[in-house]
Design an enzyme around this catalytic site. Sequence first.
Site: not given
Length: 292
Positions: A95, A170, A238
């Site tokens: 991701s 995502k 993140k």
Amino acid sequence: MKIGFIGLGIMGTPMAKNLLGAGHELVVYDRSEEKMGEVVKAGARGAASSREVAEKCRLVITMVPNSPHVKAAVLGKDGVLEGAKAGDILIDMSSIAPLASQEVYKACREKGVRMIDAPVSGGEPKAIDGTLSIMVGGDRETFDEVYDVLMVMGGSAVYCGDSGAGNMTKLANQIIVAVNIAAVSEAFMLASKAGVDPEKVFDAIRGGLAGSTVMEAKVPKILGRDFSPGFRIDLHIKDLNNAIETGHGVGAPLFLTTQVQEMLERLHFDGCGSDDHSAIVKYYEKLCGSEI
Ligand code: NAD
């Protein structure tokens, strides 16, 4: 088929083992040698670098933490592009920021290497079961060509659009998960402070409109005080950073996301960065001075 697999952490290890289980031959690499042990024991061949993996395999999968790790593994010294040939395929299942995906896609294309971004949702349990939800960006023909390989690891694989569209999807997923865990934490803390048994709250509402995959996966962890990852707080920081940066780039306001991001940052500085993201509840517990 001979497949290369780079990045054998919480997710990569079970995904690679499922590929082995489906009869594929695997060449694997992780920058931490000890992480390769389990998959090598299960029948994979270990390599000394990402370059060596790409030299030996016409299809390579990467599953590493974030954009800089993908760039290092693919574009860096001894990376995939040093070993790959024109026509080879790279599936990046990490991701990462959609812009970074597009950058890697372009660098691959210059070498004639075909690349798709194919991040996943479902966490470690679904990686083990081979039922991940896979969201894909890149060229449609490449997606079609690797569909069967993706479906060894996933319960679904959906083509979302051009390069970066998988990672864009995502980010949407990660926003919904983060905000959902925060909502569950807030609501369960309210019930707990008011003296209602949280187990009863869970039983009563899980089948109604408030029920969710997040609730099913995370409430048992919260009530069992099991904050082992799963999905680490630091990885979610993140993802939300990537979402907020992307939101600024396209002019989409992310009010709820930025609030949850602040909770995650606080937890990181409280030493909870390696906890599962269900530990968002600890943020509320600290404020309230009591555990759920
Ligand atoms: P992890 O930290 O457990 O594993 C990552 C692995 O990549 C490590 O073993 C590390 O040594 C290796 N690595 C890093 N840089 C490398 C490099 N340059 N070359 C070779 N190996 C390298 O992380 P994870 O939980 O497996 O997550 C991997 C990706 O999947 C992340 O992008 C994460 O956001 C995503 N993801 C994780 C989950 C989850 O529940 N853990 C769920 C969905 C998606």
